[in-house]
Each structure stands twice: as C-alpha cells, then as structure tokens.
Design a protein around this motif. Structure first.
Motif, mmCIF file in Angstrom:
data_model
loop_
_atom_site.group_PDB
_atom_site.id
_atom_site.type_symbol
_atom_site.label_atom_id
_atom_site.label_comp_id
_atom_site.label_asym_id
_atom_site.label_seq_id
_atom_site.Cartn_x
_atom_site.Cartn_y
_atom_site.Cartn_z
ATOM 1 N N SER A 36 81.987 -2.527 55.967
ATOM 2 C CA SER A 36 81.028 -1.546 55.465
ATOM 3 C C SER A 36 80.087 -1.225 56.618
ATOM 4 N N TYR A 37 80.510 -0.255 57.445
ATOM 5 C CA TYR A 37 79.837 0.005 58.707
ATOM 6 C C TYR A 37 79.233 1.411 58.741
ATOM 7 N N GLY A 38 78.092 1.506 59.416
ATOM 8 C CA GLY A 38 77.492 2.785 59.754
ATOM 9 C C GLY A 38 77.226 3.680 58.563
ATOM 10 N N ALA A 39 77.351 4.996 58.802
ATOM 11 C CA ALA A 39 77.110 5.965 57.743
ATOM 12 C C ALA A 39 78.149 5.859 56.640
ATOM 13 N N GLY A 40 79.264 5.189 56.919
ATOM 14 C CA GLY A 40 80.246 4.933 55.869
ATOM 15 C C GLY A 40 79.660 4.087 54.756
ATOM 16 N N ASN A 41 78.774 3.160 55.121
ATOM 17 C CA ASN A 41 78.075 2.352 54.123
ATOM 18 C C ASN A 41 77.240 3.247 53.217
ATOM 19 N N TYR A 42 76.572 4.235 53.803
ATOM 20 C CA TYR A 42 75.752 5.150 53.016
ATOM 21 C C TYR A 42 76.615 5.982 52.071
ATOM 22 N N ALA A 43 77.692 6.565 52.629
ATOM 23 C CA ALA A 43 78.553 7.431 51.831
ATOM 24 C C ALA A 43 79.210 6.685 50.680
ATOM 25 N N MET A 44 79.497 5.406 50.893
ATOM 26 C CA MET A 44 80.139 4.610 49.844
ATOM 27 C C MET A 44 79.104 3.879 48.992
ATOM 28 N N SER A 45 77.957 4.499 48.828
ATOM 29 C CA SER A 45 76.906 4.020 47.922
ATOM 30 C C SER A 45 76.487 2.591 48.242
ATOM 31 N N GLY A 46 76.062 2.397 49.509
ATOM 32 C CA GLY A 46 75.523 1.105 49.919
ATOM 33 C C GLY A 46 74.163 0.846 49.301
ATOM 34 N N ARG A 47 73.547 -0.260 49.655
ATOM 35 C CA ARG A 47 72.301 -0.694 49.014
ATOM 36 C C ARG A 47 71.219 0.377 49.047
ATOM 37 N N ALA A 48 71.097 1.093 50.166
ATOM 38 C CA ALA A 48 70.042 2.103 50.286
ATOM 39 C C ALA A 48 70.222 3.259 49.320
ATOM 40 N N TYR A 49 71.417 3.396 48.735
ATOM 41 C CA TYR A 49 71.704 4.514 47.829
ATOM 42 C C TYR A 49 71.660 4.107 46.362
ATOM 43 N N ALA A 50 71.076 2.942 46.116
ATOM 44 C CA ALA A 50 70.688 2.493 44.773
ATOM 45 C C ALA A 50 71.801 2.529 43.730
ATOM 46 N N PRO A 51 72.977 1.927 44.024
ATOM 47 C CA PRO A 51 73.949 1.788 42.940
ATOM 48 C C PRO A 51 73.393 0.862 41.860
ATOM 49 N N ARG A 52 73.870 1.028 40.639
ATOM 50 C CA ARG A 52 73.399 0.151 39.561
ATOM 51 C C ARG A 52 73.661 -1.317 39.907
ATOM 52 N N PHE A 53 74.851 -1.571 40.455
ATOM 53 C CA PHE A 53 75.230 -2.922 40.883
ATOM 54 C C PHE A 53 76.005 -2.819 42.182
ATOM 55 N N LEU A 54 75.851 -3.829 43.038
ATOM 56 C CA LEU A 54 76.593 -3.892 44.291
ATOM 57 C C LEU A 54 77.011 -5.337 44.542
ATOM 58 N N PHE A 55 78.313 -5.537 44.672
ATOM 59 C CA PHE A 55 78.839 -6.871 44.935
ATOM 60 C C PHE A 55 79.699 -6.850 46.204
ATOM 61 N N SER A 56 79.875 -8.018 46.794
ATOM 62 C CA SER A 56 80.684 -8.141 48.007
ATOM 63 C C SER A 56 81.771 -9.180 47.795
ATOM 64 N N TRP A 57 82.891 -8.985 48.491
ATOM 65 C CA TRP A 57 83.934 -10.007 48.537
ATOM 66 C C TRP A 57 83.663 -10.939 49.719
ATOM 67 N N PRO A 58 84.169 -12.165 49.688
ATOM 68 C CA PRO A 58 83.830 -13.143 50.738
ATOM 69 C C PRO A 58 84.416 -12.826 52.112
ATOM 70 N N ASN A 59 85.334 -11.864 52.189
ATOM 71 C CA ASN A 59 85.888 -11.446 53.483
ATOM 72 C C ASN A 59 85.114 -10.297 54.109
ATOM 73 N N SER A 60 84.123 -9.755 53.404
ATOM 74 C CA SER A 60 83.507 -8.496 53.811
ATOM 75 C C SER A 60 82.462 -8.674 54.915
ATOM 76 N N LYS A 61 82.200 -7.559 55.609
ATOM 77 C CA LYS A 61 81.214 -7.515 56.682
ATOM 78 C C LYS A 61 80.412 -6.227 56.537
ATOM 79 N N CYS A 62 79.126 -6.288 56.886
ATOM 80 C CA CYS A 62 78.279 -5.106 56.757
ATOM 81 C C CYS A 62 77.321 -5.027 57.942
ATOM 82 N N SER A 63 77.360 -3.889 58.655
ATOM 83 C CA SER A 63 76.509 -3.716 59.837
ATOM 84 C C SER A 63 76.553 -2.257 60.254
ATOM 85 N N VAL A 64 75.783 -1.912 61.277
ATOM 86 C CA VAL A 64 75.815 -0.541 61.787
ATOM 87 C C VAL A 64 77.185 -0.231 62.402
#
Length: 541
Positions: free
Chosen positions: A421-449
């Motif tokens: 979950s990188y860069g503006a792709g995080n934004y487009a896919m309703s990352g934390r800053a885009y206030a989804p009702r719920f957001l969960f991660s899988w244990p293999n996932s990574k999130c950064s610019v």
C-alpha cells in the motif's frame, strides 16, 4: 448480467512446490500474528492482576465476556495499538470492540485497571477517539466500563489536550441520539470522572465505585478538609445525594446485568434498511473455496504478483462475481458480489495504476453510489505509473478524478490491505486518510510512501545530483552507510506491526478470517443509513 463463478487455482495448485512454500510462509506470518494478539490479551503484571482479583474485582476482559450475548462474535478493534512504543501499554490500557448485547450491536470499551490503575496514556486517548468515531459513524449504542486513575501525568501534555475530545464526544453522541451507558467498577478520578459525568446513563457498584474530581489527598491540600474516599465520591453517596448514579448495583455481576437491561430498554433499531436477502438468508452461500486454501494464493512476499480474483473467489458468496469493464484497465478489478447476503462493490488491484485504471475506478465508484452499494477495497498497490508518456497522457488528472471519487463517495468503504500500500495508491484505495468505515491489514502487508529500495534509490540520486551541482566529492563509504541506515528505517516503518501500533489500521487480521470480519463490518455499517450521493467538487477532465 450474470454473476459468474470465479475459478481459483487453490485446489489445482495445492501440490505444487511454489504453492506449498508460499502456504508455509503465510502460516508462519499468521502464527506470528496470533502470538502478538495473545500478548495483547494480557492485563498487566501477575502481581497487579492478583491484587485486583483479591479485591473481588473482575478483570476487564471478564467484564466484556459477561456483557455479551452467549455465542456473540466480538470484533476487537486496535488490539495492537502501542505495540513496542516507548511509554505505551500494548492496547493502550483499553479493550474495545463491537459485539451483541441483547441482540443489539454495541460498541463496548473497558479500562484495564491492572495497567497503572487504568490511567490513560497517549495511545489510550487516540484509541478511544477512533473507537468513538466508529460508534458515531455506524450509530452504535456505547457501553463503557470505567475504572481509571485519569491521565498518566508523565504524559500529561499528550493526554490532556487531545483527551478533552473524549468528553466532548459523549455530549455530541447524546445530541445525535446515540445512547451511552457507563458502568463504574472502581475508583475513577479527575478525567476518569467525566466519563460517567457526560454519559446518558450511569451504573455504579456499591462499596467499590468511587467518582470524584479530586481524591482525599487533593481535597486536603486544596481546602484543608479531611474526608474519606467513600463519603467523598462513593457509589452510595452518588446514588442518594449527588444524583450522578442512575442505578446502584450491589456487585459487578449485577452492574453488568443492569447494563444489559439498559440496552434492552432502548428498543433500538438500525437506521439502515437491512437487505431482505440477509434477513431471509436467501441465496447466502459459502464460497466454493475454503478459507484455508487462501493461504496458498496470497503472496507472503509482496514483491511477487498475486491475482486478486483468487482472493475475491475466497471471500464472496458462491464465489460469484459480476465483472465491470474486465477488458479495460486490466490492472484494476471492479465488480459486484454478495458477502453474507450484502451486495457490495469490490475494487481490487493486481499492479500499478495507469490512466485507464483510474478512469475505470471513478465510474465504478459513481455506480456504487447510485446503487447504494458499500465498497470493499482490496489494496495491493505500488502506486500510479510515472514517466513522460504517462504524464502527457494525464495520469495526474486521471488519478485526481479517482481520488476525488473516493473522497466524495457517500457509501461505506471497508478497506483490507492485502499486500503493498504505497504512495498515492494508498489514497486511491481508501487508505486511513480517506476515512473508510473500517480498515484492516493482513500480516504480509506493507504501507509507506514507496518501498525501501525505491525510496533509498531516490535518496541516492538526489544526493549525487546535489553533489554534482555543487561540484563536490562524495565519500562513498559514508554515503553507503547513510543509505543503509535510511533503508533500514524505511523497512521498519513500513512493517504492518509498526503501522498497526500507530493505529493506521483498525487491526491486523488473519486472511482466513477476512470474509467473517468483512461480513460483520457490513452488518455494522447498516446501523446508519447506507445511501450514495452525487459527487461535489471540481474534477479535472
């Protein structure tokens, strides 16, 4: 239009070496997750737990077990908040989640008094604010089990300023007709006193609960008055004289029973209309592929591509999916399905976004809003494509339309980060800053610019270009060491447990539990009206 059954390779590949190796790697990651979640159920040092039990008091999680209906699911939220953070308790000294009380979905939170008397640290405050936001957005009655020493004074500047919003939020909930009940089990002083003070309904346990703005030592210092804790703020006094308590419980069990009766007295109804398909259980099918086999199709190494349709096949009813624009913008999968009878739009990605993917997503989000369909984002994205050709093709404008649609969409969003979950792709896919009702991660996932190698490479280019422009020399050993430190820092900060500790998701979940978690979240979303809307704001053409 037909909802076609997706075909997964989960069973045909299960004997292949690559499938087996990946399944083993995912099982290791899931086992590590379960170990961390077990640690998060701890309630302090053994001596503190023993002292608490010796007083005849129940532990926070035992109180939660008793308030829930028998066999009720409990969706615990933010369990790993504060993990490995200096000065913070794992879970923030608060247990919080959603479960059934007399058949009603309620947000239930409990101070953990065996952690520093239940005192609130910085993570406690941030976690409580997030739990409140979930309760308000989904219109959930809230039950709070209070036993708190107030603010952790060593972190007063980080607790005091933000913490005031917790009490403001109780007042706002009351205005919004979202009921709140506080059960006071022990001493709740200073800031801890305002939770019962601001709640709609208060239950206090006799000879155990105490609520006061300042305890006996502070009263003596400030006024010279000598008074004991029970007469100053005990449950009996507040029931007979101050009127703070609405009911007096003889013990903790009775207090919890009274809270259950309070929920029953609400005659609560959801504002959202539950689909008839869900109410009648008509057409609700299990996926064709069992949850265990998902571990073989998920990639433990996020650098290896994975087919998002494989994931969808393991999540949706009957593994049936109606593809939208399957031949256009093929790096993005969009379409409709049912999950436990709830109709949902699904947006999932296999690779980088080009303008076509962004245009496709924008139209699809608009269609979901027209259909009042919640959207499930399955996020595995490295970002938007860069380069002269794509800038000329309008990648910024296309991406902006996509992000505009995500920002202004009115239907509930549920996001699961299944890989990168990188860069503006995080934004487009309703990352934390885009206030989804719920957001969960899988244990293999990574999130950064961006990934550590890419980010380090950009840093190196910038340093070398700056040196060339200044006609200076570069110490290669020093540069290598600096880049190594930077790469390690980025690698650490993109880790799923780093981000979850800082509440950039609502929890890390086992991929095998995704269907159940999403199904419960969909049910919760209908606590408020599920309704799409027209988009506002300028969208560049």
């Amino acid at each position: 239009m037909q909802y076609s059954q997706l075909k997964s390779k989960a069973y045909t590949l299960k004997d292949e070496p690559d499938y087996k190796a990946n399944e083993r790697a995912m099982r290791i990651l899931c086992d590590q997750l379960q170990a961390k979640l077990r640690d998060a159920t701890g309630e302090g040092l053994a001596k503190d737990v023993e002292r608490h039990l010796a007083r005849g008091q129940l532990l926070a999680r035992s109180r939660l077990d008793l308030i829930l209906d028998q066999d009720s699911p409990f969706l615990e939220l933010l369990p790993l908040a504060g993990l490995n953070m200096d000065g913070m308790t794992l879970g923030g000294s608060v247990v919080g989640g959603i479960g059934l009380v007399n058949g009603i979905e309620c947000m239930i939170t409990a101070n953990i008094p065996t952690y520093a008397g239940g005192a609130s640290n910085e993570i406690s405050v941030q976690k409580s604010l997030r739990l409140n936001a979930i309760a308000v957005e989904n219109r959930l009655p809230t039950i709070t089990f209070t036993q708190s020493a107030g603010a952790n004074l060593g972190q007063q500047s980080r607790v005091f300023h933000a913490g005031g919003a917790m009490f403001r939020n109780l007042a706002i909930k009351s205005k919004l007709n979202i009921p709140t009940c506080c059960v006071v089990f022990g001493s709740s002083t200073a800031g801890g006193a305002y939770t019962p003070g601001m709640s709609d309904y208060v239950i206090m346990v006799k000879d155990q609960a105490q609520v006061f703005l300042g305890g006996p030592p502070l009263v003596k210092m400030a006024t010279g008055e000598i008074v004991n804790a029970e007469s100053l703020g005990g449950a009996t006094m507040h029931s007979r004289k101050s009127g703070l308590a609405d009911q007096l419980a003889l013990n903790e069990i009775e207090g919890i029973r009274m809270a259950r009766e309070w929920v029953l007295s609400l005659a609560w109804e959801k504002a959202g209309k539950i689909p008839q398909r869900v109410l009648s259980n008509t057409g609700v099918e299990m996926p064709v592929y069992d949850s265990e086999s998902i571990l073989g199709v998920v990639q433990a190494n996020i650098r290896i591509p994975m087919d998002a349709r494989e994931i969808i096949a393991h999540l949706v009813d009957g593994s049936r999916f109606l593809d939208f624009k399957p031949l256009y913008g093929t790096n993005l999968i969009t379409g409709w399905a049912y999950i436990y009878g709830f109709h949902v739009g699904i947006i999932a990605n296999d690779s980088v976004f080009f303008p076509e993917e962004a245009n496709k997503a924008t139209q699809f989000i608009q269609l979901c809003n027209m259909r009042n369909a919640p959207i499930l984002f399955l996020s595995n994205i490295t970002g938007f494509m860069v380069g002269k050709e794509y800038e000329e093709a309008g990648i910024i404008k296309a991406g902006a339309r996509f992000i505009n649609a995500v920002s202004n969409s009115c239907v509930p969003h549920i996001t699961v980060v299944i890989g990168a979950s990188y860069g503006a792709g995080n934004y487009a896919m309703s990352g934390r800053a885009y206030a989804p009702r719920f957001l969960f991660s899988w244990p293999n996932s990574k999130c950064s610019v961006m990934g550590p190698e890419q980010l380090t490479g950009v840093m190196e280019i910038v340093i070398r270009d700056a040196a060339a422009n200044a006609k200076g020399n570069i110490d290669e050993d020093q540069l290598s060491q600096r880049l190594s430190v930077f790469r390690n820092a980025v690698n650490s900060e993109q880790d799923v447990y780093y981000t979850s500790a800082r509440m950039l998701d609502d929890g890390v979940i086992d991929p095998r539990q995704t269907r159940d978690v999403v199904g419960m979240c969909l049910e919760i979303c209908y606590g408020s009206e599920v309704k799409g809307g027209n988009f506002n704001g300028v969208s560049r053409m």
